[in-house]
Design a protein around this motif. Structure first.
Motif, mmCIF file in Angstrom:
data_model
loop_
_atom_site.group_PDB
_atom_site.id
_atom_site.type_symbol
_atom_site.label_atom_id
_atom_site.label_comp_id
_atom_site.label_asym_id
_atom_site.label_seq_id
_atom_site.Cartn_x
_atom_site.Cartn_y
_atom_site.Cartn_z
ATOM 1 N N LYS A 14 0.827 -1.219 0.000
ATOM 2 C CA LYS A 14 0.000 0.000 0.000
ATOM 3 C C LYS A 14 0.857 1.262 0.000
ATOM 4 C CE LYS A 14 -2.568 0.734 3.680
ATOM 5 N NZ LYS A 14 -3.648 0.980 4.642
ATOM 6 N N ALA A 17 1.629 2.641 -3.342
ATOM 7 C CA ALA A 17 0.534 3.050 -4.223
ATOM 8 C C ALA A 17 0.758 4.473 -4.717
ATOM 9 C CB ALA A 17 -0.801 2.936 -3.489
ATOM 10 N N TYR A 19 0.120 8.235 -5.877
ATOM 11 C CA TYR A 19 -0.794 9.342 -5.616
ATOM 12 C C TYR A 19 -0.108 10.609 -6.110
ATOM 13 C CZ TYR A 19 -3.396 12.863 -2.929
ATOM 14 O OH TYR A 19 -4.125 13.956 -2.547
ATOM 15 N N LEU A 24 2.429 6.906 -1.840
ATOM 16 C CA LEU A 24 1.835 7.389 -0.592
ATOM 17 C C LEU A 24 2.914 7.587 0.470
ATOM 18 C CD1 LEU A 24 -1.416 5.250 -0.311
ATOM 19 C CD2 LEU A 24 -1.269 7.717 -0.670
ATOM 20 N N ASP A 83 -0.850 5.948 4.892
ATOM 21 C CA ASP A 83 -2.080 5.985 4.099
ATOM 22 C C ASP A 83 -2.936 7.223 4.370
ATOM 23 O OD1 ASP A 83 -2.796 5.276 6.668
ATOM 24 O OD2 ASP A 83 -3.801 3.424 6.098
ATOM 25 N N ILE A 153 -6.507 5.899 3.240
ATOM 26 C CA ILE A 153 -6.466 5.093 2.031
ATOM 27 C C ILE A 153 -6.318 3.619 2.395
ATOM 28 C CG2 ILE A 153 -5.366 4.775 -0.211
ATOM 29 C CD1 ILE A 153 -6.462 7.646 0.382
ATOM 30 N N ASP A 158 -10.569 4.123 -2.340
ATOM 31 C CA ASP A 158 -10.265 5.257 -1.455
ATOM 32 C C ASP A 158 -9.250 6.183 -2.115
ATOM 33 O OD1 ASP A 158 -11.873 4.113 0.522
ATOM 34 O OD2 ASP A 158 -10.162 3.260 1.605
ATOM 35 N N LEU A 159 -8.251 5.600 -2.751
ATOM 36 C CA LEU A 159 -7.211 6.388 -3.403
ATOM 37 C C LEU A 159 -7.787 7.171 -4.578
ATOM 38 C CD1 LEU A 159 -4.187 7.051 -3.431
ATOM 39 C CD2 LEU A 159 -3.856 5.049 -4.878
#
Length: 162
Positions: A14, A17, A19, A24, A83, A153, A158-159
Motif C-alpha cells: 500500500k 501506491a 498518488y 503514498l 495511508d 487510504i 479510497d485512493l
C-alpha cells in the motif's frame, strides 16, 4: 514515524501506491519533514523495526518509533500512517502543542513522549487489546479531533476518491 502499511486489498504494498505521481509513503515522508527534525519509516527495510516484533499493527510501529527516538536522543515522536497523505496543518499543530496527544479520528496520528517507550512495550506484552486509542487513554493522552475530515487510504477506491 511513518507506518509501512501493507494491504491485500491493494494486492501489493500500500505504501507504494501512486498518488499525484509519487508513492503514498513519499507523500507521508514529505509531510513529516515539514513538522519534525528527523523522519524514520517504521516496519520497512532500511527503517526502524516494529517492536517487540512484526505484525502487531500500529502499536508495534509506535513502539519502534519511540525506541528509535530514545536511542537517538529525541524527546518525542509525531506518528502518522503512510495511508493519510493529506493531514490538516491545524491538526498537526494542535498535536505538537502537547505530548502525549492523539487524533480521535485516526489514533495512529499522535504525539508521544519518547520516555513512554518502556511503558508501551509493557502494555503490548500484557494487554490483549492492540488498540492505539485504548493505550492513549490509559496513559492520559489528550484526544484531539481533526478540524477536517481525514482521508484514510485502505482500498484502491479510497485512493481514486482523493
Amino acid at each position: 514515524m511513518l507506518a509501512g502499511g501493507r494491504s491485500s486489498r491493494f494486492g501489493t504494498d500500500k505504501a507504494a501506491a501512486p498518488y499525484r505521481g509519487r508513492s503514498l509513503l513519499d507523500h507521508a515522508r514529505d509531510l513529516c519533514e515539514l513538522w519534525t527534525d528527523a523522519t524514520i519509516v517504521v516496519g520497512r527495510p532500511g527503517g526502524a523495526p516494529d517492536l517487540p516484533g512484526p505484525h502487531l499493527g500500529p502499536l508495534g510501529g509506535i513502539a519502534g518509533a519511540l525506541d528509535h527516538a530514545v536511542r537517538h536522543g529525541f524527546t518525542s515522536v509525531l506518528t502518522i500512517g503512510c495511508d493519510m497523505p493529506n493531514l490538516p496543518a491545524d491538526l498537526l499543530k494542535s498535536l505538537l502543542r502537547r505530548s502525549p496527544s492523539y487524533c480521535v479520528d485516526a489514533p495512529v496520528v499522535g504525539h508521544w513522549p519518547a520516555a513512554l517507550a518502556p511503558a508501551l512495550l509493557d502494555h503490548i506484552a500484557t494487554s490483549t487489546r492492540r488498540s492505539v486509542q485504548g493505550w492513549a487513554r490509559a496513559i492520559g493522552a489528550l484526544p484531539i479531533a481533526s478540524p477536517a475530515p481525514l482521508a484514510n487510504i485502505n482500498t484502491p477506491a479510497d485512493l481514486m476518491a482523493l
